[in-house]
Design a protein around this motif. Structure first.
Motif, PDB file in Angstrom:
ATOM      1  N   GLU A 121      -3.032 -21.123  -0.389  1.00 21.57           N
ATOM      2  CA  GLU A 121      -3.496 -22.455  -0.009  1.00 21.57           C
ATOM      3  C   GLU A 121      -2.366 -23.263   0.624  1.00 21.57           C
ATOM      4  O   GLU A 121      -2.574 -23.937   1.645  1.00 21.57           O
ATOM      5  N   MET A 122      -1.167 -23.181   0.058  1.00 18.51           N
ATOM      6  CA  MET A 122      -0.030 -23.895   0.642  1.00 18.51           C
ATOM      7  C   MET A 122       0.321 -23.321   2.016  1.00 18.51           C
ATOM      8  O   MET A 122       0.622 -24.076   2.953  1.00 18.51           O
ATOM      9  N   ALA A 123       0.241 -22.009   2.165  1.00 19.79           N
ATOM     10  CA  ALA A 123       0.522 -21.394   3.465  1.00 19.79           C
ATOM     11  C   ALA A 123      -0.522 -21.800   4.495  1.00 19.79           C
ATOM     12  O   ALA A 123      -0.195 -22.043   5.663  1.00 19.79           O
ATOM     13  N   LYS A 124      -1.790 -21.909   4.072  1.00 19.05           N
ATOM     14  CA  LYS A 124      -2.849 -22.340   4.996  1.00 19.05           C
ATOM     15  C   LYS A 124      -2.643 -23.785   5.423  1.00 19.05           C
ATOM     16  O   LYS A 124      -2.811 -24.121   6.599  1.00 19.05           O
ATOM     17  N   LYS A 125      -2.242 -24.650   4.494  1.00 18.54           N
ATOM     18  CA  LYS A 125      -1.960 -26.039   4.850  1.00 18.54           C
ATOM     19  C   LYS A 125      -0.812 -26.114   5.834  1.00 18.54           C
ATOM     20  O   LYS A 125      -0.869 -26.858   6.823  1.00 18.54           O
ATOM     21  N   GLN A 126       0.242 -25.347   5.584  1.00 20.47           N
ATOM     22  CA  GLN A 126       1.391 -25.349   6.492  1.00 20.47           C
ATOM     23  C   GLN A 126       0.988 -24.801   7.862  1.00 20.47           C
ATOM     24  O   GLN A 126       1.395 -25.336   8.895  1.00 20.47           O
ATOM     25  N   TYR A 127       0.155 -23.764   7.890  1.00 18.71           N
ATOM     26  CA  TYR A 127      -0.319 -23.207   9.158  1.00 18.71           C
ATOM     27  C   TYR A 127      -1.141 -24.239   9.913  1.00 18.71           C
ATOM     28  O   TYR A 127      -0.984 -24.386  11.131  1.00 18.71           O
ATOM     29  N   ASP A 128      -2.022 -24.957   9.215  1.00 19.04           N
ATOM     30  CA  ASP A 128      -2.830 -25.983   9.872  1.00 19.04           C
ATOM     31  C   ASP A 128      -1.959 -27.103  10.431  1.00 19.04           C
ATOM     32  O   ASP A 128      -2.203 -27.595  11.540  1.00 19.04           O
ATOM     33  N   GLU A 129      -0.939 -27.513   9.677  1.00 17.60           N
ATOM     34  CA  GLU A 129      -0.037 -28.563  10.165  1.00 17.60           C
ATOM     35  C   GLU A 129       0.724 -28.098  11.399  1.00 17.60           C
ATOM     36  O   GLU A 129       0.848 -28.845  12.383  1.00 17.60           O
ATOM     37  N   LEU A 130       1.220 -26.866  11.364  1.00 14.18           N
ATOM     38  CA  LEU A 130       1.956 -26.350  12.516  1.00 14.18           C
ATOM     39  C   LEU A 130       1.048 -26.161  13.726  1.00 14.18           C
ATOM     40  O   LEU A 130       1.462 -26.396  14.863  1.00 14.18           O
ATOM     41  N   THR A 131      -0.202 -25.762  13.481  1.00 14.02           N
ATOM     42  CA  THR A 131      -1.149 -25.629  14.583  1.00 14.02           C
ATOM     43  C   THR A 131      -1.431 -26.988  15.216  1.00 14.02           C
ATOM     44  O   THR A 131      -1.488 -27.106  16.448  1.00 14.02           O
ATOM     45  N   MET A 132      -1.571 -28.018  14.392  1.00 10.73           N
ATOM     46  CA  MET A 132      -1.804 -29.359  14.918  1.00 10.73           C
ATOM     47  C   MET A 132      -0.595 -29.852  15.705  1.00 10.73           C
ATOM     48  O   MET A 132      -0.734 -30.431  16.786  1.00 10.73           O
ATOM     49  N   LEU A 133       0.608 -29.614  15.181  1.00 17.70           N
ATOM     50  CA  LEU A 133       1.818 -29.995  15.915  1.00 17.70           C
ATOM     51  C   LEU A 133       1.900 -29.255  17.251  1.00 17.70           C
ATOM     52  O   LEU A 133       2.265 -29.846  18.272  1.00 17.70           O
ATOM     53  N   ASN A 134       1.560 -27.980  17.229  1.00 14.77           N
ATOM     54  CA  ASN A 134       1.592 -27.188  18.454  1.00 14.77           C
ATOM     55  C   ASN A 134       0.613 -27.743  19.484  1.00 14.77           C
ATOM     56  O   ASN A 134       0.934 -27.842  20.671  1.00 14.77           O
ATOM     57  N   ARG A 135      -0.573 -28.115  19.042  1.00  7.66           N
ATOM     58  CA  ARG A 135      -1.558 -28.702  19.966  1.00  7.66           C
ATOM     59  C   ARG A 135      -1.056 -30.030  20.519  1.00  7.66           C
ATOM     60  O   ARG A 135      -1.231 -30.321  21.708  1.00  7.66           O
ATOM     61  N   ASN A 136      -0.430 -30.838  19.661  1.00  9.17           N
ATOM     62  CA  ASN A 136       0.106 -32.118  20.137  1.00  9.17           C
ATOM     63  C   ASN A 136       1.210 -31.902  21.161  1.00  9.17           C
ATOM     64  O   ASN A 136       1.271 -32.598  22.180  1.00  9.17           O
ATOM     65  N   TYR A 137       2.093 -30.939  20.897  1.00 10.27           N
ATOM     66  CA  TYR A 137       3.174 -30.667  21.843  1.00 10.27           C
ATOM     67  C   TYR A 137       2.632 -30.120  23.155  1.00 10.27           C
ATOM     68  O   TYR A 137       3.126 -30.466  24.227  1.00 10.27           O
ATOM     69  N   LYS A 138       1.631 -29.266  23.089  1.00 10.74           N
ATOM     70  CA  LYS A 138       1.024 -28.761  24.326  1.00 10.74           C
ATOM     71  C   LYS A 138       0.406 -29.902  25.130  1.00 10.74           C
ATOM     72  O   LYS A 138       0.530 -29.942  26.359  1.00 10.74           O
ATOM     73  N   ALA A 139      -0.257 -30.831  24.446  1.00  7.19           N
ATOM     74  CA  ALA A 139      -0.842 -31.975  25.138  1.00  7.19           C
ATOM     75  C   ALA A 139       0.247 -32.835  25.775  1.00  7.19           C
ATOM     76  O   ALA A 139       0.092 -33.308  26.909  1.00  7.19           O
ATOM     77  N   LYS A 140       1.360 -33.036  25.077  1.00 10.87           N
ATOM     78  CA  LYS A 140       2.463 -33.819  25.652  1.00 10.87           C
ATOM     79  C   LYS A 140       3.066 -33.112  26.860  1.00 10.87           C
ATOM     80  O   LYS A 140       3.378 -33.747  27.863  1.00 10.87           O
ATOM     81  N   ILE A 141       3.234 -31.798  26.759  1.00  4.91           N
ATOM     82  CA  ILE A 141       3.783 -31.043  27.891  1.00  4.91           C
ATOM     83  C   ILE A 141       2.854 -31.154  29.092  1.00  4.91           C
ATOM     84  O   ILE A 141       3.307 -31.361  30.225  1.00  4.91           O
ATOM     85  N   LEU A 142       1.556 -31.021  28.858  1.00  5.28           N
ATOM     86  CA  LEU A 142       0.612 -31.130  29.963  1.00  5.28           C
ATOM     87  C   LEU A 142       0.617 -32.529  30.567  1.00  5.28           C
ATOM     88  O   LEU A 142       0.516 -32.688  31.782  1.00  5.28           O
ATOM     89  N   SER A 143       0.749 -33.553  29.715  1.00  6.49           N
ATOM     90  CA  SER A 143       0.772 -34.916  30.270  1.00  6.49           C
ATOM     91  C   SER A 143       2.076 -35.179  31.012  1.00  6.49           C
ATOM     92  O   SER A 143       2.081 -35.866  32.032  1.00  6.49           O
ATOM     93  N   PHE A 144       3.189 -34.639  30.527  1.00  2.51           N
ATOM     94  CA  PHE A 144       4.465 -34.831  31.228  1.00  2.51           C
ATOM     95  C   PHE A 144       4.540 -34.025  32.520  1.00  2.51           C
ATOM     96  O   PHE A 144       5.228 -34.410  33.449  1.00  2.51           O
ATOM     97  N   SER A 145       3.856 -32.902  32.587  1.00  4.29           N
ATOM     98  CA  SER A 145       3.930 -32.078  33.783  1.00  4.29           C
ATOM     99  C   SER A 145       2.801 -32.357  34.762  1.00  4.29           C
ATOM    100  O   SER A 145       2.637 -31.615  35.731  1.00  4.29           O
ATOM    101  N   SER A 146       2.024 -33.390  34.540  1.00  4.35           N
ATOM    102  CA  SER A 146       0.976 -33.735  35.494  1.00  4.35           C
ATOM    103  C   SER A 146       1.622 -34.240  36.781  1.00  4.35           C
ATOM    104  O   SER A 146       2.708 -34.820  36.769  1.00  4.35           O
ATOM    105  N   PRO A 147       0.979 -34.024  37.916  1.00  8.56           N
ATOM    106  CA  PRO A 147       1.579 -34.450  39.193  1.00  8.56           C
ATOM    107  C   PRO A 147       1.870 -35.950  39.250  1.00  8.56           C
ATOM    108  O   PRO A 147       2.903 -36.362  39.787  1.00  8.56           O
ATOM    109  N   GLU A 148       0.989 -36.762  38.685  1.00  3.49           N
ATOM    110  CA  GLU A 148       1.205 -38.211  38.722  1.00  3.49           C
ATOM    111  C   GLU A 148       2.453 -38.595  37.943  1.00  3.49           C
ATOM    112  O   GLU A 148       3.266 -39.401  38.394  1.00  3.49           O
TER     113      GLU A 148
END
Length: 109
Positions: free
Chosen positions: A40-67
């Motif tokens: 259960e603790m490993a699943k919580k940590q995996y979910d947190e890391l997955t959420m962080l990864n999604r947030n970082y991907k969204a930031k990278i996509l917003s920073f690399s947009s042409p505008e």
């Protein structure tokens, strides 16, 4: 006189064996519960890391947009000039003898 040895009745042997199996069962059950908590603790940590990864991907996509890239280039004083003529080249593998040519060149014409 001989001392008489200690003897067990079949019921006593059965109770001892039952006690050993009961202790073994309780031990395994406790281990299973501990593994469940760790999972259960490993699943919580995996979910947190997955959420962080999604947030970082969204930031990278917003920073690399042409505008955003144009805005950052203008704020840094970089002038982006488009070439007057564009030339696109398809990248293909050309067989030259037994070797592959893995170079690609592009330029303006």
């Amino acid at each position: 006189m001989k001392k008489r040895g200690w003897s067990l009745s079949p019921l006593g042997v059965f109770l001892i064996i039952l006690w050993v199996f009961l202790c073994f069962y309780v031990f395994l059950y406790c281990k299973l519960v501990a593994i469940g908590y760790k999972m259960e603790m490993a699943k919580k940590q995996y979910d947190e890391l997955t959420m962080l990864n999604r947030n970082y991907k969204a930031k990278i996509l917003s920073f690399s947009s042409p505008e955003n890239l144009l805005k950052m280039a203008k704020s840094s004083g970089i002038n982006l000039i488009n070439p007057s003529k564009w030339c696109y080249i398809d990248i293909r593998e050309d067989k030259v003898g037994a070797k592959f040519n893995e170079t690609a060149e592009a330029g303006t014409e």
